[in-house]
Each structure stands twice: as structure tokens, then as C-alpha cells.
Design a protein around this motif. Structure first.
Motif, PDB file in Angstrom:
ATOM      1  N   SER A  84       0.830  -1.201   0.000  1.00  0.00           N
ATOM      2  CA  SER A  84       0.000   0.000   0.000  1.00  0.00           C
ATOM      3  C   SER A  84       0.868   1.256   0.000  1.00  0.00           C
ATOM      4  O   SER A  84       1.879   1.330   0.708  1.00  0.00           O
ATOM      5  N   PRO A  85       0.475   2.275  -0.757  1.00  0.00           N
ATOM      6  CA  PRO A  85       1.205   3.544  -0.694  1.00  0.00           C
ATOM      7  C   PRO A  85       1.049   4.242   0.647  1.00  0.00           C
ATOM      8  O   PRO A  85       1.795   5.184   0.950  1.00  0.00           O
ATOM      9  N   GLY A 130      -0.169  -3.401   5.126  1.00  0.00           N
ATOM     10  CA  GLY A 130      -0.159  -2.780   3.810  1.00  0.00           C
ATOM     11  C   GLY A 130       0.192  -3.747   2.694  1.00  0.00           C
ATOM     12  O   GLY A 130      -0.164  -3.512   1.533  1.00  0.00           O
ATOM     13  N   ARG A 131       0.879  -4.809   3.024  1.00  0.00           N
ATOM     14  CA  ARG A 131       1.177  -5.840   2.026  1.00  0.00           C
ATOM     15  C   ARG A 131      -0.020  -6.767   1.819  1.00  0.00           C
ATOM     16  O   ARG A 131      -0.242  -7.269   0.716  1.00  0.00           O
ATOM     17  N   LEU A 132      -0.787  -6.996   2.857  1.00  0.00           N
ATOM     18  CA  LEU A 132      -1.945  -7.878   2.730  1.00  0.00           C
ATOM     19  C   LEU A 132      -3.150  -7.169   2.135  1.00  0.00           C
ATOM     20  O   LEU A 132      -3.975  -7.798   1.454  1.00  0.00           O
ATOM     21  N   TYR A 133      -3.254  -5.863   2.401  1.00  0.00           N
ATOM     22  CA  TYR A 133      -4.420  -5.108   1.939  1.00  0.00           C
ATOM     23  C   TYR A 133      -3.932  -3.874   1.183  1.00  0.00           C
ATOM     24  O   TYR A 133      -4.133  -2.736   1.628  1.00  0.00           O
ATOM     25  N   PRO A 134      -3.299  -4.069   0.041  1.00  0.00           N
ATOM     26  CA  PRO A 134      -2.619  -2.951  -0.631  1.00  0.00           C
ATOM     27  C   PRO A 134      -3.553  -1.885  -1.178  1.00  0.00           C
ATOM     28  O   PRO A 134      -3.124  -0.762  -1.417  1.00  0.00           O
ATOM     29  N   GLY A 183      -6.709 -11.698  -1.944  1.00  0.00           N
ATOM     30  CA  GLY A 183      -6.342 -11.383  -0.566  1.00  0.00           C
ATOM     31  C   GLY A 183      -5.605 -12.521   0.112  1.00  0.00           C
ATOM     32  O   GLY A 183      -4.633 -12.294   0.857  1.00  0.00           O
ATOM     33  N   VAL A 184      -6.040 -13.752  -0.121  1.00  0.00           N
ATOM     34  CA  VAL A 184      -5.332 -14.897   0.454  1.00  0.00           C
ATOM     35  C   VAL A 184      -3.930 -14.989  -0.142  1.00  0.00           C
ATOM     36  O   VAL A 184      -2.939 -15.234   0.577  1.00  0.00           O
ATOM     37  N   ALA A 185      -3.813 -14.778  -1.465  1.00  0.00           N
ATOM     38  CA  ALA A 185      -2.489 -14.787  -2.094  1.00  0.00           C
ATOM     39  C   ALA A 185      -1.617 -13.669  -1.538  1.00  0.00           C
ATOM     40  O   ALA A 185      -0.411 -13.863  -1.287  1.00  0.00           O
ATOM     41  N   ASN A 186      -2.196 -12.486  -1.329  1.00  0.00           N
ATOM     42  CA  ASN A 186      -1.428 -11.384  -0.733  1.00  0.00           C
ATOM     43  C   ASN A 186      -0.952 -11.722   0.673  1.00  0.00           C
ATOM     44  O   ASN A 186       0.124 -11.280   1.101  1.00  0.00           O
TER      45      ASN A 186
END
Length: 320
Positions: A20-21, A59-63, A297-300
Motif C-alpha cells: 500500500s502507498p 499494507g502488504r496484505l491489503y494494498p 487477498g489470500v495470495a497477498n
């Protein structure tokens, strides 16, 4: 040795990295917020929290989450990590204390911030109140129940691990894999995909056997990667609760060999995960976008755990 294995697994991961930014601004906000709720943070503790990067993990899981929602997600992630730290190893909370924490947290999630429990108070309670405020306000009742059930499953697993550690009983491989699916909190992160995307799934879809299997494999992938990264710590304090240690004990092989066995198991499971994601059926035009968001989301969660583990100061990993 483990650093090289972790880097090789990251290279073998076909899931693209996301971030995520808003991750870094939220990380700065998070440390100040933790001070504000009364956590006893001296300069060294603040530095450890900053280096751990819990907001970057979220932020990596929910970008694609909005910045305000990422603050909520980072708050919840931090709560789970602080609970994990409080319960971890032989010097952590006792099984009765973990059970009291569980009961208090579930009462709060089910009944709201006015629910009180003698075993759950102080900064940890205040942090959960803050993290739960927006999901409780915005998400439907069926989602709130699903999330709460996932938290109960996670804290029950934490309690079972503490009981086994206190008794000096190390788990076998099959027992460990099932227990690790609870202690990892991955199943808690999956409903949060719906909060972050604003696309809640019907229960029948969320619990569809294929989606559940995708979630199980994703959980295994992120958990086993973490086990390799935390092997040194778990060797000292984990009571054998690490897939590497469980495999080494069950098969009678050196830990170095068990690390390679875990890596091979991870690669094989990744192949199954990718194939299964591609085989998820259509649920119709009204739901397929939400299902795709869930699978992404699971892949993230898998790829995000890989990348965050290698960048976070929480683990003794030296990776470029």
C-alpha cells in the motif's frame, strides 16, 4: 543456512509483491497511537515497534485499502502480535491467563466496548476497542460473527499451545500443522479482506469447500515460511512448536535436513495452491468480483508474509 532457504523460497513464489502507498505514513501514526493508549514504550521499545513494521505488514496484505482503513487494519494486526508476544514461550501468560484474555476479547467483540471481563483490561483492551470500532460499525452481523469465530479459534489454539508447552509435550507433525493453522491468525486475516475491499461474501460462499481449501493452503504457506524464519527463537522457547523441529523429531533427522524438508514441502504446497486458485468455480456475475478479491487477498497474505518477514526487524533474517 535459513537465510538462504528463505531467499530461495521468495524467489520460488509466483505471487507478485504488493504494498500500500499508505503503509509508511500509517506505520508512523501507529507508533504514536500505541503510546497514546498507555503501552509502556521507552525509546528502545518504540524503535522495536517501528522496525517490526506491523503497518507495512497490513499494507502488504491489503494494498488497496484506504488510508483510514489501513490504520484500522494495522491496529488489529498490532493487537494480535502483542497478544502473541504476551503468550509466547515459557515466560508468557499462563494457560488460565490466556483463557481469561480470550473470554474478555470475545465478550468485547460480541457485545461491544462496554463488555468487561476481569482478565482483559489495560492497553491491550483499549487497543482492541479502537481496532474493532470501524468493522463493528460498518460490517454486517454475519461478518462480525465470522470474524469473532476466527478470533476464538486463534486464541483457543494459542491456549492449546501454551498448555502443551507448560507440560513439556512437543507435537507430532500432523498435530502441529493443524494447531499452527490456529496460532498463525491467518484465518483472522481472511475476513478482513472483505472489510478492506468493501465486498462481504455470503457465508455459503466464504465457507465453500474449495475456498476453504485455498485458505488452508495459504495458511500453511505463510506459517511454514514463518517457522523457518523464527526457528532460532522457537528452538529456545517454543516447546517444539515449529514445523522444522516437529519434522526433525518425528523423522529423527538433523535440524538442517528438516529445514530442507520444510522448504520442499512449501514448494509442493505452493504448486497446489496456485492450481487450486485457478480451479475455483464461478459463483455468478454478482459474486465473482468479490470471490476474486478474496482469492487475491489470500495470495497477498502469503506473499505479504514472505516479503514482510524478510524486511521486518522482528526476525533475525539478513536478506537483500
Amino acid at each position: 543456512m535459513t537465510d538462504a532457504v528463505l531467499r530461495s523460497l521468495r524467489s520460488a513464489c509466483p505471487i507478485p509483491p504488493r504494498l500500500s502507498p499508505h503503509a509508511d505514513p500509517v506505520q508512523e501514526w501507529l507508533v504514536d497511537r500505541l503510546v497514546g493508549i498507555g503501552l509502556p514504550l521507552d525509546a528502545a521499545a518504540r524503535e522495536r515497534l517501528a522496525r517490526a513494521g506491523f503497518a507495512r505488514y497490513a499494507g502488504r496484505l491489503y494494498p488497496n485499502a484506504a488510508e483510514g482503513d489501513l490504520r484500522t487494519l494495522a491496529t488489529l494486526f498490532t493487537w494480535f502480535f502483542l497478544v502473541d508476544d504476551a503468550c509466547d514461550g515459557r515466560g508468557g501468560l499462563t494457560p488460565p491467563q490466556i483463557r481469561a484474555l480470550r473470554d474478555g476479547a470475545l465478550a468485547l467483540l460480541r457485545e461491544g466496548p462496554r463488555a468487561r471481563h476481569p482478565g482483559f483490561s489495560g492497553p491491550l483492551r483499549r487497543l482492541l476497542v479502537q481496532g474493532w470500532r470501524e468493522p463493528r460499525r460498518r460490517m454486517p452481523a454475519r461478518w462480525r460473527l465470522r470474524f469473532t469465530d476466527a478470533v476464538a479459534h486463534h486464541l483457543d489454539g494459542t491456549w492449546r499451545e501454551a498448555v502443551a508447552t507448560a507440560a513439556g509435550r512437543a507435537p507430532g507433525v500432523d498435530e502441529y500443522v493443524e494447531l499452527r493453522r490456529a496460532t498463525s491468525a491467518a484465518y483472522v486475516s481472511y475476513p478482513l479482506i472483505e472489510f478492506a475491499t468493501g465486498r462481504p461474501l455470503p457465508d455459503a460462499v466464504f465457507h465453500h469447500p474449495t475456498l476453504r481449501r485455498v485458505g488452508d493452503l495459504g495458511n500453511d504457506l505463510l506459517s511454514w515460511f514463518n517457522d523457518v524464519a523464527s526457528l532460532e527463537r522457537d528452538t529456545v522457547s517454543g516447546g517444539g512448536h515449529n514445523l522444522v523441529l516437529a519434522l526433525a523429531a518425528e523423522r529423527g533427522v538433523p535440524v538442517e535436513v528438516a529445514v530442507e524438508l520444510v522448504a520442499e514441502r512449501w514448494r509442493t504446497t505452493m504448486e497446489r495452491f496456485v492450481a487450486l486458485c485457478a480451479a475455483v468455480p464461478s459463483f455468478g456475475p454478482a459474486l465473482d468480483e468479490a470471490v476474486t478479491a478474496h482469492l487475491d487477498g489470500v495470495a497477498n497474505a502469503v506473499r505479504g508474509t514472505v516479503d514482510w518477514t524478510l524486511e521486518s526487524g522482528r526476525y533475525p533474517v539478513t536478506a537483500p
